[in-house]
Scaffold this motif. Structure first.
Motif, PDB file in Angstrom:
ATOM      1  N   ALA A 263     -55.332 -41.503  -4.495  1.00  0.00           N
ATOM      2  CA  ALA A 263     -56.656 -40.939  -4.778  1.00  0.00           C
ATOM      3  C   ALA A 263     -56.657 -40.203  -6.108  1.00  0.00           C
ATOM      4  O   ALA A 263     -57.623 -40.296  -6.894  1.00  0.00           O
ATOM      5  N   ASP A 264     -55.588 -39.465  -6.407  1.00  0.00           N
ATOM      6  CA  ASP A 264     -55.503 -38.748  -7.680  1.00  0.00           C
ATOM      7  C   ASP A 264     -55.464 -39.713  -8.856  1.00  0.00           C
ATOM      8  O   ASP A 264     -56.065 -39.456  -9.914  1.00  0.00           O
ATOM      9  N   GLU A 265     -54.766 -40.836  -8.668  1.00  0.00           N
ATOM     10  CA  GLU A 265     -54.690 -41.819  -9.748  1.00  0.00           C
ATOM     11  C   GLU A 265     -56.064 -42.434 -10.015  1.00  0.00           C
ATOM     12  O   GLU A 265     -56.472 -42.601 -11.173  1.00  0.00           O
ATOM     13  N   VAL A 266     -56.792 -42.754  -8.963  1.00  0.00           N
ATOM     14  CA  VAL A 266     -58.131 -43.298  -9.128  1.00  0.00           C
ATOM     15  C   VAL A 266     -59.051 -42.264  -9.777  1.00  0.00           C
ATOM     16  O   VAL A 266     -59.857 -42.592 -10.658  1.00  0.00           O
ATOM     17  N   ALA A 267     -58.922 -41.010  -9.384  1.00  0.00           N
ATOM     18  CA  ALA A 267     -59.743 -39.949  -9.973  1.00  0.00           C
ATOM     19  C   ALA A 267     -59.508 -39.853 -11.472  1.00  0.00           C
ATOM     20  O   ALA A 267     -60.458 -39.715 -12.259  1.00  0.00           O
ATOM     21  N   ALA A 268     -58.241 -39.933 -11.876  1.00  0.00           N
ATOM     22  CA  ALA A 268     -57.923 -39.836 -13.300  1.00  0.00           C
ATOM     23  C   ALA A 268     -58.530 -41.002 -14.075  1.00  0.00           C
ATOM     24  O   ALA A 268     -59.075 -40.829 -15.169  1.00  0.00           O
ATOM     25  N   ARG A 269     -58.448 -42.199 -13.508  1.00  0.00           N
ATOM     26  CA  ARG A 269     -58.973 -43.375 -14.216  1.00  0.00           C
ATOM     27  C   ARG A 269     -60.496 -43.337 -14.292  1.00  0.00           C
ATOM     28  O   ARG A 269     -61.084 -43.728 -15.303  1.00  0.00           O
ATOM     29  N   LEU A 270     -61.146 -42.885 -13.220  1.00  0.00           N
ATOM     30  CA  LEU A 270     -62.598 -42.786 -13.251  1.00  0.00           C
ATOM     31  C   LEU A 270     -63.050 -41.706 -14.228  1.00  0.00           C
ATOM     32  O   LEU A 270     -64.045 -41.861 -14.941  1.00  0.00           O
ATOM     33  N   GLY A 271     -62.293 -40.614 -14.274  1.00  0.00           N
ATOM     34  CA  GLY A 271     -62.627 -39.541 -15.203  1.00  0.00           C
ATOM     35  C   GLY A 271     -62.511 -39.974 -16.648  1.00  0.00           C
ATOM     36  O   GLY A 271     -63.232 -39.465 -17.524  1.00  0.00           O
ATOM     37  N   GLY A 272     -61.633 -40.924 -16.903  1.00  0.00           N
ATOM     38  CA  GLY A 272     -61.462 -41.416 -18.271  1.00  0.00           C
ATOM     39  C   GLY A 272     -62.435 -42.510 -18.648  1.00  0.00           C
ATOM     40  O   GLY A 272     -62.386 -43.028 -19.769  1.00  0.00           O
ATOM     41  N   ALA A 273     -63.318 -42.872 -17.728  1.00  0.00           N
ATOM     42  CA  ALA A 273     -64.257 -43.971 -17.991  1.00  0.00           C
ATOM     43  C   ALA A 273     -65.613 -43.480 -18.479  1.00  0.00           C
ATOM     44  O   ALA A 273     -66.550 -44.266 -18.577  1.00  0.00           O
ATOM     45  N   GLY A 274     -65.721 -42.179 -18.749  1.00  0.00           N
ATOM     46  CA  GLY A 274     -66.971 -41.653 -19.250  1.00  0.00           C
ATOM     47  C   GLY A 274     -67.938 -41.203 -18.176  1.00  0.00           C
ATOM     48  O   GLY A 274     -69.084 -40.855 -18.483  1.00  0.00           O
ATOM     49  N   LEU A 275     -67.502 -41.184 -16.936  1.00  0.00           N
ATOM     50  CA  LEU A 275     -68.355 -40.709 -15.849  1.00  0.00           C
ATOM     51  C   LEU A 275     -68.338 -39.189 -15.823  1.00  0.00           C
ATOM     52  O   LEU A 275     -67.286 -38.565 -15.991  1.00  0.00           O
TER      53      LEU A 275
ATOM     54  N   LEU B 127     -65.042 -33.432   0.747  1.00  0.00           N
ATOM     55  CA  LEU B 127     -64.167 -34.574   0.514  1.00  0.00           C
ATOM     56  C   LEU B 127     -63.065 -34.267  -0.491  1.00  0.00           C
ATOM     57  O   LEU B 127     -61.992 -34.873  -0.451  1.00  0.00           O
ATOM     58  N   VAL B 128     -63.322 -33.319  -1.387  1.00  0.00           N
ATOM     59  CA  VAL B 128     -62.365 -33.055  -2.464  1.00  0.00           C
ATOM     60  C   VAL B 128     -61.019 -32.603  -1.911  1.00  0.00           C
ATOM     61  O   VAL B 128     -59.957 -33.066  -2.359  1.00  0.00           O
TER      62      VAL B 128
ATOM     63  N   ARG C  82     -62.597 -36.595  -5.879  1.00  0.00           N
ATOM     64  CA  ARG C  82     -61.718 -35.734  -6.686  1.00  0.00           C
ATOM     65  C   ARG C  82     -62.112 -35.763  -8.159  1.00  0.00           C
ATOM     66  O   ARG C  82     -61.782 -34.833  -8.904  1.00  0.00           O
ATOM     67  N   ALA C  83     -62.820 -36.810  -8.557  1.00  0.00           N
ATOM     68  CA  ALA C  83     -63.314 -36.876  -9.937  1.00  0.00           C
ATOM     69  C   ALA C  83     -64.677 -36.205 -10.083  1.00  0.00           C
ATOM     70  O   ALA C  83     -65.247 -36.202 -11.173  1.00  0.00           O
ATOM     71  N   GLY C  84     -65.203 -35.651  -8.977  1.00  0.00           N
ATOM     72  CA  GLY C  84     -66.488 -34.963  -9.026  1.00  0.00           C
ATOM     73  C   GLY C  84     -67.681 -35.893  -8.917  1.00  0.00           C
ATOM     74  O   GLY C  84     -68.818 -35.487  -9.215  1.00  0.00           O
TER      75      GLY C  84
ATOM     76  N   ARG D 156     -69.357 -35.383 -13.907  1.00  0.00           N
ATOM     77  CA  ARG D 156     -69.417 -34.790 -12.577  1.00  0.00           C
ATOM     78  C   ARG D 156     -70.860 -34.830 -12.068  1.00  0.00           C
ATOM     79  O   ARG D 156     -71.785 -34.493 -12.772  1.00  0.00           O
ATOM     80  N   GLY D 157     -71.018 -35.284 -10.825  1.00  0.00           N
ATOM     81  CA  GLY D 157     -72.346 -35.444 -10.261  1.00  0.00           C
ATOM     82  C   GLY D 157     -72.935 -36.824 -10.452  1.00  0.00           C
ATOM     83  O   GLY D 157     -73.988 -37.136  -9.886  1.00  0.00           O
ATOM     84  N   ASP D 158     -72.273 -37.693 -11.253  1.00  0.00           N
ATOM     85  CA  ASP D 158     -72.733 -39.069 -11.395  1.00  0.00           C
ATOM     86  C   ASP D 158     -72.523 -39.819 -10.079  1.00  0.00           C
ATOM     87  O   ASP D 158     -71.591 -39.533  -9.321  1.00  0.00           O
TER      88      ASP D 158
END
Length: 528
Positions: A58-70, A23-24, A95-97, A72-74
């Motif tokens: 999708a990249d924008e959502v990945a960045a926001r999710l990555g900044g939420a403390g999640l 999917l990445v 894309r955020a893993g 990789r693998g969560d």
């Protein structure tokens, strides 16, 4: 059957398998080579969203999710209709893993909560229709909205909070960043199993589906099946995006027979895939709604997820002027395991679900020995699309996954050319005084009776025989066919012990969210 010009043989050199690893990077090839080509058609205005725009969201959502403390693998839940929000959230999470678990937004709050808790999800992403229900979930629920203008520009609204890093609970401890999805099998909350699928599983499935139907940038489809199950997710959405094609997402994110052909024309669709129940609906309404010569010429029509009776298959081919290809798959095999080939690639065989596609298929007896051609046994599947097991259910994994083989629980037979025919589910067999009866076989015969639209066959408890055969039958016209006529047809086409002892004429049958016959509901409603 004659094949229309639009479905004639393609130049074999034109087909190129998608270069994806999961999917990445699902969109990467198209963004490089065809950035402004349409990927999705969305909203009631049928606005086009390009591959470049979709990737940016999708990249924008990945960045926001990555900044939420999640991390990789969560795991995160995804509670959306077939909407732009679903696609953007799924690809952004990948894309955020993260590992995404799509859930049916129509499930009651208690079942959504139970599945999120069992999984150990860190959060859930919801579109506006799901968040508007006001459901209370045991994890942070983040509303996602995608706005697409008539000009094709798009923006995303998502304000995730911050997840605390407490110890992972539930089944998520068994996941890693190699995993892409967790899909729930059909069933009630306490029976549904969690199937982890890796990015490698996903990529193998998409390459197989695209190769089977030679999907490419010239193809387009309408999303009929829900994305929270493998049929709609793999066969319609992800395979189309991997191959550079286009998917129209119907207004309000669900199939509508009333707008289906308008949607097909709007996107210049070349194919579509659905369960038999949807094909029956389209066929029944075709005299009033099928646009005939104005309909887009179809390369093929696909049917999967439940048995399609041969009478309906022939009628669909005559009406739509395209070959109907039956396929077979399951959640545990990342959807497709077999399919009938395109007409130019092989023969179409009535009653068959085709040949193995990207996997090995065996039919075995009760001792696990391979059956000879034409002999019925249990269908086993092995290959790169098969999951490693179930999450948090070692006993069921040990029973279902044996030495790399997936025991499907389906009964079938392989012919000498490797074509698979299915005869039923082991757990559905009716035992009438020692005679084992396949409900699916009896249903197929009933569906061939003139005037019968569909049928469901079930076991009726009996003090003498243990079980007898019952049937609930929907007729096309209220006064079109009598009960005794149907039974007479059965006596002419079935063994005596297979003929229904109880036959009820009903107005409709219950179906699951996946589109298959709800056998538990049928049993509860008609067997007592």
């Amino acid at each position: 059957m004659a094949v229309p010009a639009a479905a004639s043989v393609r130049d074999a050199n034109r087909y190129r398998p998608p270069r994806v690893t999961g999917l990445v990077d699902l969109l990467d090839e198209q963004v490089r080579e065809r950035p402004y080509a349409r990927a999705l058609v969305v909203t009631g205005e049928r606005v086009q969203l390009s591959y470049r725009a979709l990737a940016a969201l999708a990249d924008e959502v990945a960045a926001r999710l990555g900044g939420a403390g999640l991390g990789r693998g969560d795991a995160v839940g995804l509670i959306c209709a077939n909407s732009a929000e679903f696609v953007v959230a799924l690809l952004g999470a990948a894309r955020a893993g993260l590992v995404t678990a799509p859930l049916d937004p129509a499930l009651p709050e208690s079942q959504l909560s139970a599945r999120l808790t069992a999984l150990g999800a860190r959060a859930a992403l919801l579109d506006t229709s799901a968040s508007g229900r006001g459901v209370v979930l045991p994890v942070p629920a983040w509303s996602l909205r995608v706005d697409v203008s008539v000009a094709g520009t798009a923006a995303v609204e998502l304000e995730p909070g911050v997840c605390d890093r407490t110890q992972v609970q539930g089944a998520a401890g068994e996941l890693s960043e190699r995993d892409a999805l967790v899909l729930f099998t059909a069933g009630t909350t306490d029976r549904a199993k969690m199937v982890p699928l890796t990015h490698a599983n996903v990529a193998a499935s998409l390459r197989t589906i695209c190769a089977t139907y030679e999907l490419g940038p010239d193809d387009a489809t309408v999303a009929v099946m829900p994305f929270f199950h493998g049929h709609g997710l793999f066969a319609a959405l992800l395979s189309s995006l991997a191959s550079g094609g286009c998917v129209l997402l119907p207004e309000r994110g669900r199939f509508s027979a009333g707008t289906f052909w308008d949607d097909m024309q709007a996107v210049d669709a070349t194919w579509f895939t659905a369960v038999p129940a949807v094909h029956e609906i389209l066929l029944e309404r075709s005299e009033r709604e099928y646009p005939g010569p104005q309909a887009p010429p179809l390369k093929f029509v696909r049917s999967c997820s439940a048995p399609l009776n041969t009478a309906t298959q022939r009628a669909l081919e005559r009406t739509f002027g395209a070959p109907l290809l039956s396929a077979y798959g399951m959640t545990e095999s990342s959807h497709q395991a077999t399919s009938e080939p395109l007409p130019q690639r092989g023969a179409l065989r009535q009653g068959s679900v085709g040949r193995p596609t990207g996997v090995a298929v065996r039919v075995v007896d009760r001792g696990g020995r391979s059956c000879a051609a034409g002999v019925e046994g249990e269908v086993w599947v092995q290959g790169p699309t098969v999951a490693r097991g179930y999450l948090a259910d070692g006993d069921e994994s040990a029973r279902t996954f044996v030495d790399g083989w997936l025991r499907t629980g389906d009964l079938g037979a392989l012919d000498e050319d490797g074509y698979l025919s299915l005869t039923g589910r082991i757990k559905n067999l009716i035992n009438r005084g020692g005679e084992k009866i396949s409900p699916e076989h009896v249903e197929d015969i009933l569906a061939g009776c003139p005037g019968v639209a569909e049928a469901a066959v079930f076991a009726v408890p009996d003090a003498v025989y243990g079980q007898r055969v019952g049937a609930a039958v929907v007729v096309r016209e209220p006064d079109g066919v009598e009960r005794e006529e149907i039974l007479r047809y059965c006596r002419d086409h079935l063994a005596a012990f297979e003929v229904p002892d109880r036959l009820e004429l009903v107005t409709a049958l219950p179906y699951t969210a996946k589109g298959g016959l709800d056998r538990k509901a049928v049993q509860a409603r008609y067997a007592p």
